[in-house]
Design a protein around this motif. Structure first.
Motif, PDB file in Angstrom:
ATOM      1  N   LEU A 203      -7.202  -3.970   2.985  1.00 35.86           N
ATOM      2  CA  LEU A 203      -8.318  -3.153   2.507  1.00 35.86           C
ATOM      3  C   LEU A 203      -9.037  -3.943   1.418  1.00 35.86           C
ATOM      4  N   LYS A 204     -10.314  -4.221   1.675  1.00 33.69           N
ATOM      5  CA  LYS A 204     -11.123  -5.043   0.773  1.00 33.69           C
ATOM      6  C   LYS A 204     -11.910  -4.125  -0.158  1.00 33.69           C
ATOM      7  N   THR A 205     -11.196  -3.531  -1.093  1.00 34.69           N
ATOM      8  CA  THR A 205     -11.782  -2.500  -1.939  1.00 34.69           C
ATOM      9  C   THR A 205     -10.994  -2.389  -3.242  1.00 34.69           C
ATOM     10  N   PRO A 206     -11.569  -1.775  -4.267  1.00 34.79           N
ATOM     11  CA  PRO A 206     -10.797  -1.536  -5.493  1.00 34.79           C
ATOM     12  C   PRO A 206      -9.602  -0.617  -5.222  1.00 34.79           C
ATOM     13  N   ALA A 207      -8.590  -0.718  -6.055  1.00 30.03           N
ATOM     14  CA  ALA A 207      -7.336   0.017  -5.860  1.00 30.03           C
ATOM     15  C   ALA A 207      -7.538   1.524  -5.764  1.00 30.03           C
ATOM     16  N   GLN A 208      -8.300   2.112  -6.687  1.00 35.13           N
ATOM     17  CA  GLN A 208      -8.487   3.569  -6.683  1.00 35.13           C
ATOM     18  C   GLN A 208      -9.182   4.041  -5.411  1.00 35.13           C
ATOM     19  N   THR A 209     -10.151   3.290  -4.923  1.00 39.68           N
ATOM     20  CA  THR A 209     -10.842   3.628  -3.678  1.00 39.68           C
ATOM     21  C   THR A 209      -9.862   3.569  -2.510  1.00 39.68           C
ATOM     22  N   ALA A 210      -9.038   2.548  -2.495  1.00 38.04           N
ATOM     23  CA  ALA A 210      -8.044   2.399  -1.423  1.00 38.04           C
ATOM     24  C   ALA A 210      -7.058   3.564  -1.437  1.00 38.04           C
ATOM     25  N   LEU A 211      -6.618   3.976  -2.616  1.00 37.18           N
ATOM     26  CA  LEU A 211      -5.655   5.083  -2.704  1.00 37.18           C
ATOM     27  C   LEU A 211      -6.250   6.369  -2.138  1.00 37.18           C
ATOM     28  N   LYS A 212      -7.508   6.636  -2.443  1.00 39.12           N
ATOM     29  CA  LYS A 212      -8.169   7.842  -1.903  1.00 39.12           C
ATOM     30  C   LYS A 212      -8.285   7.759  -0.380  1.00 39.12           C
ATOM     31  N   LEU A 213      -8.657   6.597   0.128  1.00 39.42           N
ATOM     32  CA  LEU A 213      -8.771   6.402   1.578  1.00 39.42           C
ATOM     33  C   LEU A 213      -7.425   6.623   2.271  1.00 39.42           C
ATOM     34  N   LEU A 214      -6.369   6.044   1.715  1.00 34.04           N
ATOM     35  CA  LEU A 214      -5.026   6.177   2.297  1.00 34.04           C
ATOM     36  C   LEU A 214      -4.541   7.626   2.236  1.00 34.04           C
ATOM     37  N   ALA A 215      -4.889   8.332   1.177  1.00 37.96           N
ATOM     38  CA  ALA A 215      -4.525   9.748   1.071  1.00 37.96           C
ATOM     39  C   ALA A 215      -5.259  10.562   2.131  1.00 37.96           C
ATOM     40  N   ASP A 216      -6.544  10.250   2.348  1.00 34.79           N
ATOM     41  CA  ASP A 216      -7.313  10.944   3.382  1.00 34.79           C
ATOM     42  C   ASP A 216      -6.695  10.725   4.767  1.00 34.79           C
ATOM     43  N   GLU A 217      -6.084   9.569   4.960  1.00 31.95           N
ATOM     44  CA  GLU A 217      -5.419   9.243   6.229  1.00 31.95           C
ATOM     45  C   GLU A 217      -3.989   9.787   6.284  1.00 31.95           C
ATOM     46  N   GLN A 218      -3.555  10.438   5.206  1.00 29.93           N
ATOM     47  CA  GLN A 218      -2.208  11.012   5.072  1.00 29.93           C
ATOM     48  C   GLN A 218      -1.110   9.957   5.233  1.00 29.93           C
ATOM     49  N   GLN A 219      -1.368   8.785   4.688  1.00 29.83           N
ATOM     50  CA  GLN A 219      -0.375   7.711   4.685  1.00 29.83           C
ATOM     51  C   GLN A 219       0.673   8.009   3.618  1.00 29.83           C
ATOM     52  N   GLN A 220       1.901   7.558   3.863  1.00 25.63           N
ATOM     53  CA  GLN A 220       2.955   7.608   2.848  1.00 25.63           C
ATOM     54  C   GLN A 220       3.722   6.294   2.882  1.00 25.63           C
ATOM     55  N   PHE A 221       4.178   5.889   1.697  1.00 23.70           N
ATOM     56  CA  PHE A 221       4.811   4.592   1.556  1.00 23.70           C
ATOM     57  C   PHE A 221       6.206   4.719   0.968  1.00 23.70           C
ATOM     58  N   SER A 222       7.114   3.880   1.478  1.00 22.76           N
ATOM     59  CA  SER A 222       8.482   3.808   0.973  1.00 22.76           C
ATOM     60  C   SER A 222       8.598   2.811  -0.171  1.00 22.76           C
ATOM     61  N   TYR A 223       7.720   1.808  -0.159  1.00 17.36           N
ATOM     62  CA  TYR A 223       7.728   0.758  -1.181  1.00 17.36           C
ATOM     63  C   TYR A 223       6.294   0.492  -1.617  1.00 17.36           C
ATOM     64  N   VAL A 224       6.090   0.437  -2.939  1.00 14.85           N
ATOM     65  CA  VAL A 224       4.770   0.127  -3.478  1.00 14.85           C
ATOM     66  C   VAL A 224       4.937  -0.973  -4.521  1.00 14.85           C
ATOM     67  N   PHE A 225       4.123  -2.009  -4.393  1.00 14.07           N
ATOM     68  CA  PHE A 225       4.096  -3.090  -5.376  1.00 14.07           C
ATOM     69  C   PHE A 225       2.852  -2.925  -6.239  1.00 14.07           C
ATOM     70  N   LEU A 226       3.048  -2.855  -7.556  1.00 18.25           N
ATOM     71  CA  LEU A 226       1.946  -2.735  -8.509  1.00 18.25           C
ATOM     72  C   LEU A 226       1.981  -3.928  -9.456  1.00 18.25           C
ATOM     73  N   ASP A 227       0.984  -4.769  -9.347  1.00 18.13           N
ATOM     74  CA  ASP A 227       0.888  -5.940 -10.211  1.00 18.13           C
ATOM     75  C   ASP A 227      -0.572  -6.148 -10.618  1.00 18.13           C
ATOM     76  N   PRO A 228      -1.150  -5.141 -11.327  1.00 19.58           N
ATOM     77  CA  PRO A 228      -2.543  -5.305 -11.752  1.00 19.58           C
ATOM     78  C   PRO A 228      -2.641  -6.342 -12.865  1.00 19.58           C
ATOM     79  N   PRO A 229      -3.855  -6.829 -13.123  1.00 14.93           N
ATOM     80  CA  PRO A 229      -4.007  -7.729 -14.284  1.00 14.93           C
ATOM     81  C   PRO A 229      -3.407  -7.057 -15.523  1.00 14.93           C
ATOM     82  N   TYR A 230      -2.616  -7.807 -16.266  1.00 12.96           N
ATOM     83  CA  TYR A 230      -1.888  -7.252 -17.402  1.00 12.96           C
ATOM     84  C   TYR A 230      -2.802  -6.537 -18.392  1.00 12.96           C
ATOM     85  N   ARG A 231      -4.006  -7.060 -18.577  1.00 11.21           N
ATOM     86  CA  ARG A 231      -4.904  -6.506 -19.607  1.00 11.21           C
ATOM     87  C   ARG A 231      -5.347  -5.077 -19.295  1.00 11.21           C
ATOM     88  N   PHE A 232      -5.243  -4.631 -18.039  1.00  6.62           N
ATOM     89  CA  PHE A 232      -5.736  -3.297 -17.665  1.00  6.62           C
ATOM     90  C   PHE A 232      -4.867  -2.164 -18.196  1.00  6.62           C
TER      91      PHE A 232
END
Length: 184
Positions: free
Chosen positions: A96-125
């Motif tokens: 998905l070529k989009t910002p993280a928050q946009t992707a999360l909304k899209l995936l929720a609309d698709e009713q996706q669920q994940f067993s593993y999530v990797f979060l490694d945003p830029p530290y400064r955020f």
């Protein structure tokens, strides 16, 4: 940088040129997967801020079914596409070529669920707490999902309801924390 173990083990991954991404080193990646696996019996993976795609590719290599990778940076998207091609199983990956928050909304609309999530945003955020809340609120996590977070060593994350720290380890300036989500 390479895939360490599993089906794609030994394959060399390309890096994103420049300094806008911080690829997880092989040493840290190996330690991270020994903390959460090291091998999996299925499950869906979400890699926000995917960078090179190395973490998601490693998870699928070690037995996860499929992975969704998210990155808004064009150079990272090109490298992720090349690295996915190296697996010779592109159907197991979705970029998905989009910002993280946009992707999360899209995936929720698709009713996706994940067993593993990797979060490694830029530290400064400093947005880990916000991302954990969003994952929970949008019902993107399976019960007992593992959320693997990479932060600066001195960062402390205030956990939203439902999340529990189960492991953490420091690697130089980096801290890897593994949280478990319980829907309760």
């Amino acid at each position: 940088m390479r895939v360490i173990a599993g089906t794609y083990g030994g394959r060399r991954l390309k890096a994103v040129p420049g300094t806008q991404t911080r690829p997880t080193t092989d040493k840290v990646k190996e330690a991270l997967f020994s903390m959460i696996g090291p091998y999996f019996d299925g499950g869906q993976v979400l890699d926000l801020f995917a960078g090179t795609g190395g973490l998601a590719i490693e998870a699928v290599s070690r037995g996860c079914d499929q992975a969704v990778l998210v990155d808004k940076q064009r150079q990272a998207q090109a490298v992720i596409t090349e690295n996915i091609a190296l697996t010779k199983e592109p159907e197991r990956f979705r970029l998905l070529k989009t910002p993280a928050q946009t992707a999360l909304k899209l995936l929720a609309d698709e009713q996706q669920q994940f067993s593993y999530v990797f979060l490694d945003p830029p530290y400064r955020f400093k947005i880990i707490h916000q991302l954990l809340e969003t994952l929970s609120e949008l019902s993107l996590l399976t019960d007992s999902a593992r959320v693997i977070v990479e932060t600066e060593r001195e960062d402390d994350v205030e956990l939203p309801v439902g999340f529990e720290l189960i492991k953490h380890h420091d690697y130089g300036i980096t801290k890897i924390s593994v949280y478990q989500y319980n829907k309760g």
